[in-house]
Design an enzyme around this catalytic site. Structure first.
Site, PDB file in Angstrom:
ATOM      1  N   CYS A 181      15.384 -55.174   4.502  1.00  0.00           N
ATOM      2  CA  CYS A 181      15.621 -54.060   5.408  1.00  0.00           C
ATOM      3  C   CYS A 181      14.443 -53.103   5.288  1.00  0.00           C
ATOM      4  O   CYS A 181      14.231 -52.510   4.219  1.00  0.00           O
ATOM      5  CB  CYS A 181      16.917 -53.355   5.036  1.00  0.00           C
ATOM      6  SG  CYS A 181      18.320 -54.507   4.932  1.00  0.00           S
ATOM      7  N   CYS A 188      20.650 -36.157   3.348  1.00  0.00           N
ATOM      8  CA  CYS A 188      19.477 -36.998   3.127  1.00  0.00           C
ATOM      9  C   CYS A 188      18.435 -36.309   2.256  1.00  0.00           C
ATOM     10  O   CYS A 188      18.031 -35.169   2.522  1.00  0.00           O
ATOM     11  CB  CYS A 188      18.855 -37.380   4.472  1.00  0.00           C
ATOM     12  SG  CYS A 188      17.418 -38.450   4.295  1.00  0.00           S
ATOM     13  N   CYS A 235      23.486 -53.433  13.309  1.00  0.00           N
ATOM     14  CA  CYS A 235      23.954 -53.054  11.972  1.00  0.00           C
ATOM     15  C   CYS A 235      24.209 -51.556  12.020  1.00  0.00           C
ATOM     16  O   CYS A 235      23.292 -50.778  12.295  1.00  0.00           O
ATOM     17  CB  CYS A 235      22.883 -53.388  10.930  1.00  0.00           C
ATOM     18  SG  CYS A 235      23.257 -52.771   9.266  1.00  0.00           S
ATOM     19  N   CYS A 244      15.649 -56.778   8.918  1.00  0.00           N
ATOM     20  CA  CYS A 244      16.323 -55.694   9.628  1.00  0.00           C
ATOM     21  C   CYS A 244      15.373 -54.498   9.647  1.00  0.00           C
ATOM     22  O   CYS A 244      14.791 -54.152   8.612  1.00  0.00           O
ATOM     23  CB  CYS A 244      17.619 -55.320   8.919  1.00  0.00           C
ATOM     24  SG  CYS A 244      18.529 -53.979   9.731  1.00  0.00           S
ATOM     25  N   ARG A 278      29.024 -54.193   4.134  1.00  0.00           N
ATOM     26  CA  ARG A 278      27.973 -54.116   3.111  1.00  0.00           C
ATOM     27  C   ARG A 278      28.212 -52.902   2.214  1.00  0.00           C
ATOM     28  O   ARG A 278      28.265 -51.770   2.705  1.00  0.00           O
ATOM     29  CB  ARG A 278      26.617 -54.019   3.810  1.00  0.00           C
ATOM     30  CG  ARG A 278      25.463 -54.021   2.925  1.00  0.00           C
ATOM     31  CD  ARG A 278      24.248 -54.826   3.395  1.00  0.00           C
ATOM     32  NE  ARG A 278      23.827 -54.855   4.772  1.00  0.00           N
ATOM     33  CZ  ARG A 278      24.061 -55.869   5.616  1.00  0.00           C
ATOM     34  NH1 ARG A 278      24.772 -56.921   5.236  1.00  0.00           N
ATOM     35  NH2 ARG A 278      23.614 -55.844   6.844  1.00  0.00           N
ATOM     36  N   CYS A 297      10.639 -35.966   6.567  1.00  0.00           N
ATOM     37  CA  CYS A 297      11.266 -36.145   7.873  1.00  0.00           C
ATOM     38  C   CYS A 297      11.485 -34.789   8.536  1.00  0.00           C
ATOM     39  O   CYS A 297      11.864 -33.826   7.867  1.00  0.00           O
ATOM     40  CB  CYS A 297      12.606 -36.861   7.710  1.00  0.00           C
ATOM     41  SG  CYS A 297      13.378 -37.229   9.301  1.00  0.00           S
ATOM     42  N   CYS A 357      19.343 -34.025   8.562  1.00  0.00           N
ATOM     43  CA  CYS A 357      20.589 -34.654   8.096  1.00  0.00           C
ATOM     44  C   CYS A 357      20.926 -34.123   6.697  1.00  0.00           C
ATOM     45  O   CYS A 357      20.133 -34.280   5.754  1.00  0.00           O
ATOM     46  CB  CYS A 357      20.423 -36.174   8.070  1.00  0.00           C
ATOM     47  SG  CYS A 357      19.821 -36.852   9.650  1.00  0.00           S
TER      48      CYS A 357
HETATM   49  S1  SF4 Z   1      18.643 -39.747   7.634  1.00  0.00           S
HETATM   50 FE1  SF4 Z   1      16.952 -38.715   6.569  1.00  0.00          FE
HETATM   51  S2  SF4 Z   1      15.126 -39.886   7.168  1.00  0.00           S
HETATM   52 FE2  SF4 Z   1      16.763 -40.413   8.646  1.00  0.00          FE
HETATM   53  S3  SF4 Z   1      16.539 -38.987  10.373  1.00  0.00           S
HETATM   54 FE3  SF4 Z   1      18.000 -38.035   8.947  1.00  0.00          FE
HETATM   55  S4  SF4 Z   1      16.729 -36.721   7.599  1.00  0.00           S
HETATM   56 FE4  SF4 Z   1      15.336 -38.167   8.610  1.00  0.00          FE
END
Ligand code: SF4
Length: 369
Positions: free
Chosen positions: A109, A72, A202, A142, A272, A65, A69
């Site tokens: 999901c 993550c 959600c 979802c 959840r 990605c 974040c």
């Molecule tokens: S949560 Fe993870 S997969 Fe989703 S946008 Fe952020 S870095 Fe990317």
């Protein structure tokens, strides 16, 4: 009448608690823990009885990605060693999703890493969802594909998608501490757009990101304002190779208080129990079933959960029933893996409990369902 009777009464009447009451739930002591759970159970039972809805996650595009974040394992620069693959083919998605359905899931999901889908990505996902719905008309789908642009939510809805997930994750005030590549307001806009398109909204949170009690109450109240139908509550899985590695700040008791606070603030939403339940609640997981009415079966996006059979056994042992169980294999008392023999201490690092997923979607191994 105790303060917990009062907050539960309000929740049964869909009355928002005062901020001070929500904060008091988070600040309550261990002597009151079972009273907090019992008050939340009264609300849960009012809206959902003793049913547990099973959801099943399929990671349809994993890793790589460009967003950052901090929590993550799929973020830009992550060295967490998780599975990395681009969009799965429709038949691969169907095989994984249907393994979840066979395990008792009533909602699948479909989740893709990334900032958000292109219109071609939407074409691909819509085709997959239409195929799935043709074969499984009674199972909810979802989609969780990131930030949406104009018209994308409508196209997903037209393809048969039931719901759209996009978590707020934390408070607006704390957001810049967990992500710098997009903003809290972007997330709010996507939840709003999904709802406007007729998708069931959600949206939930992640606890354990260094937030304060005020932040947790802020995000719960922000979610209430969005009126989501489902509120997933995640507990940080501190993957090695991410900026939040080593951050172990949750105890099983705190997890229960957070879940209860969310139940009081969003009383009639499907609350959840999501990622991190096994590693943070540990042996107190069954108590959480008295607060939440929904869990994910089996594995998560990039990490392994406990065996799906252990989830079903836990639900049955705690005296709950799987929603739609008449369609699924009956919950049975399957052998549960031997407990870690090391003594557990509270809020201590347990990296030994974080296992990167190596089976199911994107691999040649059977799914855990
Ligand atoms: S949560 Fe993870 S997969 Fe989703 S946008 Fe952020 S870095 Fe990317």
């Amino acid at each position: 009448m105790t303060w917990l009777d009062s907050i539960a009464d309000k929740a049964v009447g869909r009355v928002l608690p005062a901020r001070s009451e929500a904060l008091a739930v988070l600040a309550s002591g261990d002597d009151e823990l079972l009273d907090v759970v019992a008050a939340a159970f009264r609300v849960r039972r009012h809206y959902f009885g003793r049913r547990v809805k099973l959801n099943y996650l399929v990671n349809i595009k994993s890793g790589l990605c460009p967003e950052d974040c901090f929590y993550c394992s799929q973020r830009a620069g992550s060295s967490a060693g998780v599975l990395k693959y681009t969009w799965l083919k429709a038949d691969e998605v169907l095989a994984s999703a249907e393994a979840g359905v066979a395990g008792g899931a009533r909602r699948v999901c479909l989740v893709a890493s990334g900032r958000g889908p292109t219109d071609r990505d939407i074409d691909r996902v819509c085709g997959t969802i239409a195929s799935f719905k043709e074969r499984n008309p009674d199972v909810e789908v979802c989609a969780c594909l990131g930030l949406l642009t104009d018209g994308q939510a409508q196209r997903l809805r037209a393809a048969g998608t039931t719901a759209y997930n996009h978590n707020l994750n934390t408070s607006g005030g704390h957001y810049a501490d967990i992500c710098t590549t997009h903003e809290y307001a972007d997330r709010v806009s996507t939840v709003t757009a999904a709802k406007a398109a007729g998708l069931s909204p959600c949206s939930g949170l992640i606890a354990g990101l260094g937030e304060t009690d005020e932040d947790l109450v802020d995000v719960a109240f922000a979610l209430r304002a969005l009126s989501p139908d489902s509120v997933p509550v995640n507990f940080l899985m501190p993957f090695e190779g991410t900026p939040l590695a080593g951050r172990w700040e949750l105890t099983p008791q705190r997890c229960l208080r957070i879940l209860a606070m969310v139940r009081f603030v969003c009383p009639d939403a499907e609350v959840r129990l999501a990622g991190g339940r096994e590693i943070h609640l540990r042996t107190l997981q069954p108590l959480a079933l008295h607060i939440v009415n929904s869990i994910f079966l089996g594995d998560y996006l990039t990490s392994e959960g406990q065996p799906g059979s252990a989830d079903l056994a836990m639900i049955a042992d705690a005296g709950f029933t799987v929603e739609g169980a008449e369609h699924a294999a009956a919950a049975h008392a399957a052998p549960v893996p031997a407990a870690d023999s090391a003594p557990l201490s509270l809020a201590t690092p347990r990296p030994d409990l974080v296992h990167v997923r190596r089976r199911g979607a994107g691999t040649s191994l059977p799914a855990n369902s």
